[in-house]
Design a protein around this motif. Structure first.
Motif, PDB file in Angstrom:
ATOM      1  N   GLY A  55       0.824  -1.215   0.000  1.00  0.00           N
ATOM      2  CA  GLY A  55       0.000   0.000   0.000  1.00  0.00           C
ATOM      3  C   GLY A  55       0.850   1.254   0.000  1.00  0.00           C
ATOM      4  O   GLY A  55       0.374   2.346   0.298  1.00  0.00           O
ATOM      5  N   ILE A  56       2.136   1.105  -0.316  1.00  0.00           N
ATOM      6  CA  ILE A  56       3.013   2.274  -0.424  1.00  0.00           C
ATOM      7  C   ILE A  56       2.793   2.944  -1.773  1.00  0.00           C
ATOM      8  O   ILE A  56       2.886   4.155  -1.916  1.00  0.00           O
ATOM      9  CB  ILE A  56       4.493   1.836  -0.293  1.00  0.00           C
ATOM     10  N   ASP A  57       2.502   2.136  -2.776  1.00  0.00           N
ATOM     11  CA  ASP A  57       2.276   2.619  -4.128  1.00  0.00           C
ATOM     12  C   ASP A  57       0.884   2.143  -4.576  1.00  0.00           C
ATOM     13  O   ASP A  57       0.310   1.233  -3.963  1.00  0.00           O
ATOM     14  CB  ASP A  57       3.369   2.044  -5.044  1.00  0.00           C
ATOM     15  N   ARG A  76      -6.129   7.876   0.353  1.00  0.00           N
ATOM     16  CA  ARG A  76      -4.796   7.933   0.944  1.00  0.00           C
ATOM     17  C   ARG A  76      -4.797   7.690   2.458  1.00  0.00           C
ATOM     18  O   ARG A  76      -4.005   6.912   2.982  1.00  0.00           O
ATOM     19  CB  ARG A  76      -4.231   9.329   0.656  1.00  0.00           C
ATOM     20  N   ARG A  77      -5.701   8.376   3.153  1.00  0.00           N
ATOM     21  CA  ARG A  77      -5.740   8.261   4.609  1.00  0.00           C
ATOM     22  C   ARG A  77      -6.140   6.845   5.025  1.00  0.00           C
ATOM     23  O   ARG A  77      -5.548   6.262   5.945  1.00  0.00           O
ATOM     24  CB  ARG A  77      -6.734   9.295   5.157  1.00  0.00           C
ATOM     25  N   ALA A  80      -3.321   4.500   4.606  1.00  0.00           N
ATOM     26  CA  ALA A  80      -2.336   4.598   5.691  1.00  0.00           C
ATOM     27  C   ALA A  80      -2.822   3.811   6.907  1.00  0.00           C
ATOM     28  O   ALA A  80      -2.050   3.075   7.542  1.00  0.00           O
ATOM     29  CB  ALA A  80      -2.101   6.061   6.053  1.00  0.00           C
ATOM     30  N   ASN A  81      -4.098   3.954   7.223  1.00  0.00           N
ATOM     31  CA  ASN A  81      -4.649   3.226   8.366  1.00  0.00           C
ATOM     32  C   ASN A  81      -4.608   1.710   8.126  1.00  0.00           C
ATOM     33  O   ASN A  81      -4.325   0.933   9.045  1.00  0.00           O
ATOM     34  CB  ASN A  81      -6.090   3.675   8.647  1.00  0.00           C
ATOM     35  N   ARG A  83      -2.464   0.174   6.225  1.00  0.00           N
ATOM     36  CA  ARG A  83      -1.056  -0.237   6.352  1.00  0.00           C
ATOM     37  C   ARG A  83      -0.672  -0.456   7.807  1.00  0.00           C
ATOM     38  O   ARG A  83      -0.021  -1.429   8.155  1.00  0.00           O
ATOM     39  CB  ARG A  83      -0.135   0.862   5.795  1.00  0.00           C
ATOM     40  N   SER A  84      -1.085   0.493   8.664  1.00  0.00           N
ATOM     41  CA  SER A  84      -0.675   0.392  10.069  1.00  0.00           C
ATOM     42  C   SER A  84      -1.239  -0.861  10.734  1.00  0.00           C
ATOM     43  O   SER A  84      -0.629  -1.417  11.634  1.00  0.00           O
ATOM     44  CB  SER A  84      -1.115   1.642  10.840  1.00  0.00           C
ATOM     45  N   TYR A  89       6.619  -4.080   7.360  1.00  0.00           N
ATOM     46  CA  TYR A  89       7.543  -3.911   6.246  1.00  0.00           C
ATOM     47  C   TYR A  89       8.979  -3.936   6.763  1.00  0.00           C
ATOM     48  O   TYR A  89       9.330  -3.226   7.707  1.00  0.00           O
ATOM     49  CB  TYR A  89       7.267  -2.578   5.544  1.00  0.00           C
ATOM     50  N   PRO A 109       5.111   1.978  15.582  1.00  0.00           N
ATOM     51  CA  PRO A 109       3.823   1.637  14.946  1.00  0.00           C
ATOM     52  C   PRO A 109       2.671   1.514  15.947  1.00  0.00           C
ATOM     53  O   PRO A 109       1.513   1.710  15.587  1.00  0.00           O
ATOM     54  CB  PRO A 109       4.084   0.279  14.281  1.00  0.00           C
ATOM     55  N   LEU A 111       2.095   3.520  18.334  1.00  0.00           N
ATOM     56  CA  LEU A 111       1.570   4.845  18.679  1.00  0.00           C
ATOM     57  C   LEU A 111       0.315   5.153  17.874  1.00  0.00           C
ATOM     58  O   LEU A 111      -0.454   6.049  18.220  1.00  0.00           O
ATOM     59  CB  LEU A 111       2.632   5.927  18.402  1.00  0.00           C
ATOM     60  N   LEU A 112       0.116   4.405  16.791  1.00  0.00           N
ATOM     61  CA  LEU A 112      -1.062   4.640  15.951  1.00  0.00           C
ATOM     62  C   LEU A 112      -2.272   3.859  16.443  1.00  0.00           C
ATOM     63  O   LEU A 112      -3.363   3.989  15.906  1.00  0.00           O
ATOM     64  CB  LEU A 112      -0.749   4.241  14.502  1.00  0.00           C
ATOM     65  N   GLN A 113      -2.060   3.015  17.433  1.00  0.00           N
ATOM     66  CA  GLN A 113      -3.163   2.193  17.940  1.00  0.00           C
ATOM     67  C   GLN A 113      -3.590   2.667  19.322  1.00  0.00           C
ATOM     68  O   GLN A 113      -2.802   3.266  20.057  1.00  0.00           O
ATOM     69  CB  GLN A 113      -2.724   0.725  17.997  1.00  0.00           C
TER      70      GLN A 113
END
Lengths: 231, 385
Positions: A55-57, A76-77, A80-81, A83-84, A89, A109, A111-113
């Motif tokens: 999901g980077i590209d 995009r957003r 990102a979610n 991916r997290s 990776y 990683p 910190l996003l949860q």
């Protein structure tokens, strides 16, 4: 149903007036719990495919689904979610944040949860222990060897318990002993924890840990060897 | 909550790049020191020279004279002024200064009649050491403004000399009136004698006139000047703050010009923070791409960059403001010209303004890099490494 499903996956981009298509009409299924090695010459589309899976590209055409969820058209957003939550990776050059300790790098990683500090601590400790580097948790990347840095990077990739683990030449910058050690660790994560791993590699020796080897050339899948079919 | 959870990471990035962060913060602190000191000067001058709605004091000076050595008025003028409607009190005043030029450390003596001290000092006042009775009992006694006492280290019972006079400190005056905080109040006959202005009861420098209605200030000023317009010593009468503003016009102009320096200091703060942020962003292209790969959204990374600018600005601003406030308060500086004092304000307004400015500039300096980062593609970031 396969965990990862690629259908007519194509990536095209422009470099000046030239149109380049590193990946063309790729159909691919990867089962849950698989360990797939992607091989091929430079420019064959390996890293492009890995970046699309991560999901980077984004693909120019075709579809990509992971665990039944289409990700090729996520905003995009949302991407990102996704991916997290679903992607771990591992980079060839580790890419640890130099001003953070091993512990803090692995914690990033999380910190996003929505986790408490103690929950984060437990998860980081578990991940560092899983890669055998818990005694180096206060060390900065510059204080670690290449093999140790890659172990920290693997801990960072698995700490969120992602759906898929993607590795871009994870042993490309390591000596043979460290490379073997890292590959054994990935194989262990695959066999003992059932993690699905997709790995780009130039080194044929590392493919012995994979259960499937895919060969790409000029953006197309030219050979697929599974289990006993492998050379 | 993600916005809060990344704050420790931002702090680590600042603290673990000590040279870059330290130099930037020191630069901001120096610029902010300059800004706060200049603003404190401007505030002090503004307070001393801007006429307020409730002002009731007029100053009667010799026409076309602005130096206490050249303004000479007969003391009996006071009796005639006192008879005008609306005038409640008239205090003849002799002024003697240690230095007639603009300076940061001038001692100004004001001589007033023995019974007029309480009338001569205006605003909220308090004798915090000694007593007025004690002052009244000694011919060479002085009541010293708090700022002057602090600057010279004076206490009740001390003797000090300045401008050829030696006086005994009979009291320390605390007042909210900036003009009075740097004054040594002495007896009028003592000062007239010591200043050799013809002896007691002859000439004074000025009259301070109190009126009962602030709205009548200008009208009464005109009446006073009309009274002496054909006299040997014509007068010029103005509200006290307007008088200070006119007499010390050079300082006022200078301090107004110094405002340019304050703006320059703010520009320097902005440039320092922006430079630090741009360099940090450039150095961390790979780091930011990694964070994006981990799932950090562009706006979240932008927030981290902006936060870094705000924190650096805040720390530098606080250090500079604290240093400036300490310097101004410990130094008790006042700008004095022609015997008139404009205290450099040691209040909270200038430091708070400085900190707010640093905070805002930190935010603004981080906005553009943050927006650019928020829009940046991960693959493009990795390609740029």
């Amino acid at each position: 149903m396969a965990l990862i499903e690629c259908r007519q996956l194509t990536r095209t981009y422009r470099r000046g007036n030239e149109e380049i298509t590193p990946l063309r009409d790729l159909d691919l299924d990867i089962e849950s719990g698989g360990f797939v090695a992607l091989m091929g010459p430079s420019g064959s589309g390996k890293t492009t495919l890995l970046n699309l899976l991560a999901g980077i590209d984004r693909p120019t055409a075709g579809t990509l689904s992971v665990a039944g969820k289409p990700v090729h058209n996520l905003p995009r957003r949302a991407l990102a979610n996704w991916r997290s939550a679903h992607v771990g990776y591992i980079f060839q050059l580790y890419n640890l944040i130099p001003v953070l300790t091993a512990y803090e790098n692995v914690e990033l990683p999380l910190l996003l949860q929505s986790l408490s500090r103690s929950e984060r601590h437990d998860r980081v400790a578990t991940a560092l222990e899983a890669v055998g580097i818990e005694d180096r948790h206060e060390h900065y990347p510059r204080q670690l060897s290449g093999g140790q840095e890659q172990r920290v990077a693997i801990a960072r990739a698995i700490v969120t318990e992602p759906t898929i683990l993607l590795a871009d030449e994870p042993t490309g910058d390591l000596d043979r002993q460290s490379a073997t050690s890292v590959m054994e660790l990935l194989a262990q994560l695959n066999s003992e924890q059932g993690r699905t791993i997709v790995m780009v590699t130039h080194d044929p020796r590392t493919t012995e840990w994979a259960d499937t080897v895919l060969h790409l050339e000029k953006g197309r899948l030219v050979e697929q060897a599974v289990g006993s079919e492998r050379p | 909550m993600r916005l809060l959870r990344v704050i420790p990471t931002v702090l680590r990035q600042i603290l673990r790049s000590p040279i870059r962060s330290g130099l930037t913060i020191v630069g901001i602190a120096v610029a902010m020191f300059l800004f706060v000191v200049v603003e404190a000067m401007r505030e002090g001058v503004h307070t001393a020279t801007q006429v307020q709605a409730g002002d009731t004091t007029l100053v009667v000076y010799r026409e076309n004279r602005f130096c206490p050595f050249s303004s000479r008025l007969p003391q009996f003028y006071g009796d005639r002024i006192e008879q005008l409607d609306g005038v409640t009190d008239v205090v003849p005043m002799q002024i003697h200064v240690s230095n007639c030029r603009a300076s940061l450390d001038v001692v100004t003596f004001r001589g007033v009649p023995r019974d007029d001290f309480n009338t001569a000092v205006t605003g909220e006042t308090q004798i915090i050491g000694g007593t007025v009775d004690h002052w009244q009992s000694r011919g060479d006694a002085a009541i010293v403004g708090e700022a002057l006492a602090a600057r010279r280290g004076l206490r009740v019972g001390d003797r000090f000399s300045a401008a050829g006079l030696t006086v005994y400190v009979a009291g320390i005056l605390n007042t909210d009136h900036p003009q009075d905080r740097n004054i040594a109040w002495v007896h009028l006959p003592f000062l007239q004698e010591a200043a050799r202005r013809g002896g007691t009861g002859a000439l004074v420098t000025q009259f301070n006139v109190l009126v009962d209605d602030p709205k009548q200030l200008e009208a009464i000023a005109s009446d006073i000047d009309a009274l002496f317009t054909h006299d040997e010593h014509p007068t010029a009468t103005r509200p006290e703050r307007a008088f200070v503003g006119r007499a010390a016009r050079d300082i006022v102009d200078l301090v107004d010009f110094a405002g340019v320096l304050a703006w320059g200091a703010l520009a320097a703060v902005f440039a320092l923070i922006a430079n630090a942020i741009v360099l940090a962003v450039r150095d961390r292209v790979r780091d930011h791409a990694v964070l994006q790969t981990l799932g950090f959204t562009g706006p979240l990374i932008g927030w981290m960059v902006m936060l870094e600018g705000v924190i650096i600005g805040l720390v530098g601003g606080l250090l500079g403001a604290a240093a400036a406030l300490t310097t101004v308060r410990v130094g008790n500086f006042s700008l004095t010209m022609e015997g008139l004092n404009m205290e450099i304000a040691g209040g909270w307004t200038a430091p708070l303004l400085g900190v707010a400015a640093a905070l805002t500039l930190g935010f603004l300096a981080g906005v553009v890099p943050a927006i650019r980062l928020a829009r940046r593609d991960i693959a493009a970031s990795f390609r740029a490494v």
